[in-house]
Scaffold this motif. Sequence first.
Motif, PDB file in Angstrom:
ATOM      1  N   SER A 627       0.826  -1.204   0.000  1.00  0.00           N
ATOM      2  CA  SER A 627       0.000   0.000   0.000  1.00  0.00           C
ATOM      3  C   SER A 627       0.863   1.257   0.000  1.00  0.00           C
ATOM      4  O   SER A 627       0.535   2.253  -0.660  1.00  0.00           O
ATOM      5  N   VAL A 628       1.975   1.220   0.742  1.00  0.00           N
ATOM      6  CA  VAL A 628       2.885   2.372   0.776  1.00  0.00           C
ATOM      7  C   VAL A 628       3.490   2.601  -0.605  1.00  0.00           C
ATOM      8  O   VAL A 628       3.594   3.743  -1.076  1.00  0.00           O
ATOM      9  N   ILE A 629       3.881   1.518  -1.280  1.00  0.00           N
ATOM     10  CA  ILE A 629       4.446   1.650  -2.632  1.00  0.00           C
ATOM     11  C   ILE A 629       3.415   2.255  -3.574  1.00  0.00           C
ATOM     12  O   ILE A 629       3.724   3.159  -4.365  1.00  0.00           O
ATOM     13  N   LEU A 630       2.181   1.780  -3.511  1.00  0.00           N
ATOM     14  CA  LEU A 630       1.133   2.298  -4.388  1.00  0.00           C
ATOM     15  C   LEU A 630       0.866   3.768  -4.107  1.00  0.00           C
ATOM     16  O   LEU A 630       0.725   4.581  -5.033  1.00  0.00           O
ATOM     17  N   TYR A 631       0.794   4.129  -2.840  1.00  0.00           N
ATOM     18  CA  TYR A 631       0.486   5.518  -2.490  1.00  0.00           C
ATOM     19  C   TYR A 631       1.543   6.468  -3.027  1.00  0.00           C
ATOM     20  O   TYR A 631       1.235   7.440  -3.739  1.00  0.00           O
ATOM     21  N   PHE A 632       2.800   6.205  -2.698  1.00  0.00           N
ATOM     22  CA  PHE A 632       3.848   7.137  -3.116  1.00  0.00           C
ATOM     23  C   PHE A 632       4.142   7.029  -4.610  1.00  0.00           C
ATOM     24  O   PHE A 632       4.610   8.005  -5.216  1.00  0.00           O
ATOM     25  N   GLY A 633       3.870   5.882  -5.220  1.00  0.00           N
ATOM     26  CA  GLY A 633       4.012   5.778  -6.668  1.00  0.00           C
ATOM     27  C   GLY A 633       3.019   6.660  -7.400  1.00  0.00           C
ATOM     28  O   GLY A 633       3.385   7.415  -8.312  1.00  0.00           O
ATOM     29  N   TYR A 634       1.758   6.592  -6.988  1.00  0.00           N
ATOM     30  CA  TYR A 634       0.736   7.432  -7.617  1.00  0.00           C
ATOM     31  C   TYR A 634       0.947   8.908  -7.291  1.00  0.00           C
ATOM     32  O   TYR A 634       0.699   9.781  -8.137  1.00  0.00           O
ATOM     33  N   MET A 635       1.396   9.230  -6.082  1.00  0.00           N
ATOM     34  CA  MET A 635       1.633  10.624  -5.737  1.00  0.00           C
ATOM     35  C   MET A 635       2.840  11.188  -6.491  1.00  0.00           C
ATOM     36  O   MET A 635       2.879  12.380  -6.800  1.00  0.00           O
ATOM     37  N   PHE A 636       3.820  10.340  -6.808  1.00  0.00           N
ATOM     38  CA  PHE A 636       4.937  10.802  -7.634  1.00  0.00           C
ATOM     39  C   PHE A 636       4.457  11.152  -9.041  1.00  0.00           C
ATOM     40  O   PHE A 636       4.857  12.185  -9.601  1.00  0.00           O
ATOM     41  N   ILE A 637       3.590  10.328  -9.607  1.00  0.00           N
ATOM     42  CA  ILE A 637       3.044  10.624 -10.933  1.00  0.00           C
ATOM     43  C   ILE A 637       2.235  11.918 -10.893  1.00  0.00           C
ATOM     44  O   ILE A 637       2.354  12.782 -11.780  1.00  0.00           O
ATOM     45  N   LEU A 638       1.394  12.071  -9.860  1.00  0.00           N
ATOM     46  CA  LEU A 638       0.602  13.286  -9.729  1.00  0.00           C
ATOM     47  C   LEU A 638       1.491  14.513  -9.575  1.00  0.00           C
ATOM     48  O   LEU A 638       1.226  15.575 -10.164  1.00  0.00           O
ATOM     49  N   SER A 639       2.574  14.402  -8.808  1.00  0.00           N
ATOM     50  CA  SER A 639       3.484  15.527  -8.619  1.00  0.00           C
ATOM     51  C   SER A 639       4.205  15.875  -9.917  1.00  0.00           C
ATOM     52  O   SER A 639       4.429  17.060 -10.218  1.00  0.00           O
ATOM     53  N   LEU A 640       4.590  14.867 -10.696  1.00  0.00           N
ATOM     54  CA  LEU A 640       5.245  15.115 -11.981  1.00  0.00           C
ATOM     55  C   LEU A 640       4.317  15.866 -12.930  1.00  0.00           C
ATOM     56  O   LEU A 640       4.732  16.849 -13.582  1.00  0.00           O
ATOM     57  N   LEU A 641       3.070  15.448 -13.018  1.00  0.00           N
ATOM     58  CA  LEU A 641       2.108  16.140 -13.877  1.00  0.00           C
ATOM     59  C   LEU A 641       1.848  17.558 -13.371  1.00  0.00           C
ATOM     60  O   LEU A 641       1.701  18.498 -14.167  1.00  0.00           O
ATOM     61  N   PHE A 642       1.799  17.713 -12.057  1.00  0.00           N
ATOM     62  CA  PHE A 642       1.603  19.041 -11.477  1.00  0.00           C
ATOM     63  C   PHE A 642       2.785  19.949 -11.800  1.00  0.00           C
ATOM     64  O   PHE A 642       2.615  21.153 -12.081  1.00  0.00           O
ATOM     65  N   PHE A 643       4.000  19.402 -11.782  1.00  0.00           N
ATOM     66  CA  PHE A 643       5.192  20.175 -12.139  1.00  0.00           C
ATOM     67  C   PHE A 643       5.132  20.643 -13.589  1.00  0.00           C
ATOM     68  O   PHE A 643       5.434  21.803 -13.896  1.00  0.00           O
ATOM     69  N   LEU A 644       4.748  19.764 -14.495  1.00  0.00           N
ATOM     70  CA  LEU A 644       4.679  20.137 -15.907  1.00  0.00           C
ATOM     71  C   LEU A 644       3.642  21.230 -16.139  1.00  0.00           C
ATOM     72  O   LEU A 644       3.881  22.184 -16.889  1.00  0.00           O
ATOM     73  N   ALA A 645       2.475  21.095 -15.506  1.00  0.00           N
ATOM     74  CA  ALA A 645       1.397  22.065 -15.732  1.00  0.00           C
ATOM     75  C   ALA A 645       1.737  23.436 -15.149  1.00  0.00           C
ATOM     76  O   ALA A 645       1.542  24.471 -15.799  1.00  0.00           O
ATOM     77  N   THR A 646       2.243  23.471 -13.919  1.00  0.00           N
ATOM     78  CA  THR A 646       2.557  24.758 -13.295  1.00  0.00           C
ATOM     79  C   THR A 646       3.830  25.365 -13.867  1.00  0.00           C
ATOM     80  O   THR A 646       3.942  26.595 -13.984  1.00  0.00           O
ATOM     81  N   GLY A 647       4.791  24.526 -14.221  1.00  0.00           N
ATOM     82  CA  GLY A 647       6.038  25.041 -14.780  1.00  0.00           C
ATOM     83  C   GLY A 647       5.834  25.762 -16.095  1.00  0.00           C
ATOM     84  O   GLY A 647       6.434  26.818 -16.343  1.00  0.00           O
ATOM     85  N   VAL A 648       4.986  25.216 -16.946  1.00  0.00           N
ATOM     86  CA  VAL A 648       4.776  25.846 -18.249  1.00  0.00           C
ATOM     87  C   VAL A 648       4.045  27.176 -18.098  1.00  0.00           C
ATOM     88  O   VAL A 648       4.258  28.110 -18.894  1.00  0.00           O
ATOM     89  N   VAL A 649       3.207  27.319 -17.070  1.00  0.00           N
ATOM     90  CA  VAL A 649       2.557  28.606 -16.806  1.00  0.00           C
ATOM     91  C   VAL A 649       3.606  29.653 -16.453  1.00  0.00           C
ATOM     92  O   VAL A 649       3.584  30.794 -16.952  1.00  0.00           O
ATOM     93  N   GLY A 650       4.553  29.295 -15.589  1.00  0.00           N
ATOM     94  CA  GLY A 650       5.608  30.234 -15.227  1.00  0.00           C
ATOM     95  C   GLY A 650       6.463  30.632 -16.410  1.00  0.00           C
ATOM     96  O   GLY A 650       6.844  31.804 -16.549  1.00  0.00           O
TER      97      GLY A 650
END
Length: 668
Positions: A627-650
Amino acid sequence: AKRGQGQQSTFGASAMAAAVLRRGAALLALACAAEAFYLPGVAPHEYKRGEDVALKVNKMTSSRTQLPYDYYDLPFCEPSGGVQDSAENLGEILTGNVIQNSPFNITMYKEISCNVVCVKKYSEKEAKMFVEKIDEQYLINMIMDNLPAAYKTISDDMTQELAYFSHGFPLGGTVVNNAGVQMSKFLNNHLSFTVRYHIPQFELDQAAASPYEQNDILPGRIVGLFVEPFSVNHKYDESTNSVASCPIETDPQSVVKYGQPIDKETTVVWTYSVTWEPSPIKWASRWDVYLNSNSKASDEVHWFSIINSLLIVVFLTGMVAMILMRTLHRDLSRYNRAPTEEEKAEEREETGWKLVHGDVYRPPAYPMLFSVTIGTGTQVLGMALATIVFAAMGFLSPANRGSLMIALILLFMFLGISAGYFSARTYKMFAGEHWQRCTLLTAFLYPSVVFGCLFVLNLVIWAEGSSSAIPFGSMLAVLSLWFCISVPLTFLGAFYGYKRDVEKQPVQTQDIPRAIPDQPWYMSPYLTVLVGGVLPFGAVFVELFFILKSIWLDQYYYVFGFLLLVFIILIITCAEITIVLCYFQLCGEDYHWWWRSLLTSGSSALYLFLYSVFYFSNGLKMDMFVSVILYFGYMFILSLLFFLATGVVGYFACHWFITKIFASVKVD
């Protein structure tokens, strides 16, 4: 003429700041008008008296393991005709929904009391299967007329007050004595269903025109399904296939909770009851029992948090506008003013951002990777914005299971044309020569990282035997969409991007790079990048709490109107903080702004991931390594997508700002 040019430059700076203020005022007006609403996604059905009403079972879920399982993975009673899977779309498969028929026979308007489903004798091994799932706090999910069964959850203080309705009821529980010692496990083997129906107005009008026969009931719509589980050690009469004891709430003596042990080899009698109740709730409002703002957090707290974030951003907008108005006014007046004879004699030395005009458009390090990041960032940003808009309009309702996942996938695939176009435009601006390689990386680099992580996580889920493991055929379907839609559209967008001429830059780049002076400690790239991500994250972390709670605690998220408002706040905050830090950087004669503009607003993804760690340690109770692997794996993907979306705005905000200010200044 020079004086007029200087005034025009000053007016340009003032107009820029005024535009920022107007956007802030428009955002405040939007806050007053914003409203989250929900539109049902399926057509209603009127059930006639005596018509069969199908009760289906869905996956078993647990917030402790995050590993859903099929209902029939446990030895429950099976339908007489065998277990049959309902037709599912790709989104339902990817989210792990497994909808199947059940052995419960329910007829419209027919009251049922303690009907025996089956009698099963469980071995010690089968009993341990139930005990394991009870320890892991698994919930059983059922569906009637596309409506989940609601389970009344009481408050933590055990005052029997309603806390909220969940869409899953517990499989069983643990008997604990007064000293807090666990005594035994019990199994909920009796289900008491309360079905609420609503007779539509047109049926009543037709009945008034041509009355039905006496004692006949008009067709009705299912507007509520509530279930209360009981654990009863039934006294079964095999000759009559009936039980003598049955939990009835009106008779407290007959209610026997914690009565069916499941710790060892035992025989369990499975029963159910059905009660029909008329309801004034209309069919379009039947989901309100799950989508109640008071289900997990008070409505006042939610509104206060949104308005608080909005006011902070509006204040930041005004502050940034005032800074830009005064500072740029002074800079442009000084740069464009003709020097006096005294200043010529003294050979006045200029300082500030004007000195880097010959290097401000110098290509960054790793220009191809930067271009690929910008292209994929526009793709992710467009996907997120379009999905939130469609959800706020009611097209992605919880009634359409899997619709949100399908929307995300299709929008990402079709927006490949945006990724190819902006990647090509950026790479051509850097005078890049390997455009084929750049386009290939745009189509495959970041999507491959995400798909690789999902593939590894899917192997982990498959090894645990969970129903959320994506089948091989569905994975091939997603890959086919990627290769047949996204990749060709990426090349098509890149073709048009390379075909268009590069926009003329307001200043020319010099052949020899200018030396960058030593910067003070507070203008260190690492510090400014970390500071730049604080405000964007601070604008969204409250809504992020609700989103994480809905994802990991298996709750419905429906306030997409609020989410759209918060997303707009996020975009404006990313743009403003990047412009301010970029201006300070240029004033220090540091022209390496390309990557820093991307990382400044994109660093908010780092705070998102750190917040997910905090939420994991304080809001969740996961004790399984998987469960820990799944949680942090999915949160890493979400953080990567969040970085791409917010970074391009800047990046786009900083590029627009630099183009404006250098187009307004007179360069000798």
